[in-house]
Design a protein around this motif. Sequence first.
Motif, PDB file in Angstrom:
ATOM      1  N   GLY A 501       0.788  -0.988   0.020  1.00  0.00           N
ATOM      2  CA  GLY A 501      -0.122   0.081   0.206  1.00  0.00           C
ATOM      3  C   GLY A 501       0.814   1.288   0.270  1.00  0.00           C
ATOM      4  O   GLY A 501       1.619   1.474  -0.672  1.00  0.00           O
ATOM      5  N   ASP A 502       0.122   2.075   0.898  1.00  0.00           N
ATOM      6  CA  ASP A 502       1.166   3.564   0.882  1.00  0.00           C
ATOM      7  C   ASP A 502       2.697   3.423   1.289  1.00  0.00           C
ATOM      8  O   ASP A 502       3.260   4.303   1.251  1.00  0.00           O
ATOM      9  N   ARG A 503       3.471   2.194   1.902  1.00  0.00           N
ATOM     10  CA  ARG A 503       4.651   2.141   2.518  1.00  0.00           C
ATOM     11  C   ARG A 503       5.492   1.990   0.716  1.00  0.00           C
ATOM     12  O   ARG A 503       6.537   1.765   1.275  1.00  0.00           O
ATOM     13  N   TRP A 504       4.631   1.860  -0.114  1.00  0.00           N
ATOM     14  CA  TRP A 504       5.377   1.479  -1.126  1.00  0.00           C
ATOM     15  C   TRP A 504       4.787   2.587  -2.648  1.00  0.00           C
ATOM     16  O   TRP A 504       3.694   2.576  -3.020  1.00  0.00           O
ATOM     17  N   MET A 505       5.657   3.582  -2.145  1.00  0.00           N
ATOM     18  CA  MET A 505       5.393   4.408  -3.271  1.00  0.00           C
ATOM     19  C   MET A 505       6.473   4.228  -4.837  1.00  0.00           C
ATOM     20  O   MET A 505       7.061   3.074  -4.309  1.00  0.00           O
ATOM     21  N   ASN A 506       5.845   5.179  -5.534  1.00  0.00           N
ATOM     22  CA  ASN A 506       6.321   4.816  -7.068  1.00  0.00           C
ATOM     23  C   ASN A 506       6.172   5.873  -8.173  1.00  0.00           C
ATOM     24  O   ASN A 506       4.906   6.756  -8.081  1.00  0.00           O
ATOM     25  N   PRO A 513      12.252  15.209  -9.867  1.00  0.00           N
ATOM     26  CA  PRO A 513      11.958  16.588  -9.711  1.00  0.00           C
ATOM     27  C   PRO A 513      10.935  17.364  -9.933  1.00  0.00           C
ATOM     28  O   PRO A 513      10.307  17.466  -8.575  1.00  0.00           O
ATOM     29  N   ASP A 514       9.479  16.547 -10.553  1.00  0.00           N
ATOM     30  CA  ASP A 514       8.291  17.202 -10.389  1.00  0.00           C
ATOM     31  C   ASP A 514       7.820  16.435  -8.994  1.00  0.00           C
ATOM     32  O   ASP A 514       6.914  17.164  -9.120  1.00  0.00           O
ATOM     33  N   ARG A 515       7.972  15.674  -8.509  1.00  0.00           N
ATOM     34  CA  ARG A 515       7.163  14.915  -7.487  1.00  0.00           C
ATOM     35  C   ARG A 515       7.738  14.875  -6.150  1.00  0.00           C
ATOM     36  O   ARG A 515       7.730  14.200  -5.474  1.00  0.00           O
ATOM     37  N   LEU A 542      18.080  13.084  -4.033  1.00  0.00           N
ATOM     38  CA  LEU A 542      17.085  13.678  -3.016  1.00  0.00           C
ATOM     39  C   LEU A 542      18.350  14.291  -2.164  1.00  0.00           C
ATOM     40  O   LEU A 542      17.785  14.754  -0.845  1.00  0.00           O
ATOM     41  N   ASN A 543      19.596  14.022  -1.637  1.00  0.00           N
ATOM     42  CA  ASN A 543      20.102  14.536  -0.139  1.00  0.00           C
ATOM     43  C   ASN A 543      20.547  15.664  -0.856  1.00  0.00           C
ATOM     44  O   ASN A 543      20.722  16.918   0.344  1.00  0.00           O
ATOM     45  N   GLY A 544      20.578  16.391  -2.033  1.00  0.00           N
ATOM     46  CA  GLY A 544      21.187  17.481  -2.484  1.00  0.00           C
ATOM     47  C   GLY A 544      19.926  18.994  -2.262  1.00  0.00           C
ATOM     48  O   GLY A 544      20.061  19.572  -2.650  1.00  0.00           O
TER      49      GLY A 544
END
Length: 575
Positions: A501-506, A513-515, A542-544
């Motif tokens: 469910g929500d614990r697995w994002m896609n 970058p847009d999301r 994402l770290n950046g």
Amino acid sequence: MSKHVVIVGAVALGPKVASRLMRCAPDTKITLLDRDRLISYGGCGIPYFVGGDVSEISELRKTMYHMERNESFFKNVKHFQVLTGQEVVSINRKDKSVVYRDVDSGQEASMDYDQLVLATGTTPVLPPLPGADLPGVFTVSNLHHAQAIKNKLAQGEIESAVVVGGGAIGLEMAEAFADLWGVETTVVEMMDHVLPAALGPDTAGLVHKQLEDNDVRVMCKTKVTEVVGDADTGVQAVRTSEGDIPCQAVIFSVGVRPSTKLAQDAGLTIGPFGGIAVNARLRTSDPNIYAGGDCIEQRHLISGENLIMPLGSLANRQGRVIANNIAGGNDQFPGVIGNFCVKVFDIGVARAGLTMAQAEQAGFDPEYALVVQPDRAHFYPTSNIMIMKLIADRSTRQVLGVEALGPNGDAVKARVDAVGALLPHRVRLDEISNLEVCYSPPFSLAMDIVNVAGNVLQNIIDGYNRPIFPQELLRVFPEQKGVVLDVRAPDQAQPGRDKYGDRWMNIPLEQVPDRISEVPADIPVYVYCNTGTRSYEVQRFLNGQGFDNVRGVQGSYAVMRDLDPEFDPRKDGEI
């Protein structure tokens, strides 16, 4: 007057010493003695004889020119004498002589020597368990054992078998039983994983899966307590800490001990691990006695510790060193780095150097990278996935070990050999990153997996790559710690979304970058793809952007599918 060299043992090292010495010093008188009648054979080929890859047991005794290595061959072709069925029972160092006994008649005789070579090999360990002496219990240490096992298989007397010990020989025997003969086979290993002395738990987990995919049951963390049966009917079951396993045959493959009684009785120095102590020239504590092969202790060139390493390849190389030195040379055998390879059904497995656990035990501060990449150009038809684990010390960046596996076993071995050859020279990570290897699409990628592994491990140590390794993810994710960010295509991510469910994002790679607002900032995020390459790209991005809780899953789906197929369910073979 010619020198007389007596050699005790005529399997691997002994014939090599004699053959080389006769070429270097043809006037030398050489006598080999062996208590067996079957000599000079490829013992490492025994599982392949049992499994049918080698059709006749005599093939293990033949040269590449199909000449059988027996007493006549060595006399007429190699020009030295071999006496079989003669067991050396004592060494008189003062008089420089040996006493030997005919194994049939019991008659004893003595023989003088100028120099003596001990090639006494090893003895298989048979645990002192109830029932260990029953009919149907075997070890795998010579051709007689091999023939006895194959006879029982050919006669249909074995429907199920238990292999005790998950080392290389144990796994090779398990494959032989299950693959050709269709025997229901179970491997029992008391340690946490198979190949415990050769691999870390993650790469060993992939081997475990390969065994189970080929109908070999594997029971780790399991102790054998008894072999059940009687003298008339033979083996009926193996009793373990996890219950009884019905079977008609038991193969004990739990290790070997150096055969050193002869040396001990003669007062030669024995090392801390029970092998004969030798110097770099392979001389024992007696300057007139050399020793080599499985019966000696070897120095590990990275850890500095002694170990027993029974391999025919080492015995042959050491045999040449001994012969050269007897002939007046000054050759040295510096030690070993623990090279190892094995075929397990459809994959080849290899390693060199130290595992993570061994590196820690030796006082290093090890870190590792787990890399998945094609072994050839990805567009070439025979390309297959290879998995490589590279280990180095954090502070010095000295490379300590390498493990690899994949369907193209020759490619796996070639990469491990390339790194292994550098390990004695305290090679640094940057040297692995820039190692010059041959390139052509049928054989490799332009950036070979060896170079990539070096780059990834440098990135990890430098803090750019913040990994979570598959086994850690398997441990923490069920505890509701964090979410998986799957950056593959939606259809590839759907099984994970359906399950978690929500614990697995896609969020596909190009949409990140847009999301970015969808990525949680207050809980751990594990970036997931097919092999780990895209995971690293997204992790760095994402770290950046200030996401410090993001880690990339090393190996991602390519490793997870074998360590735990239920974590991210997928069709077999799909990546």
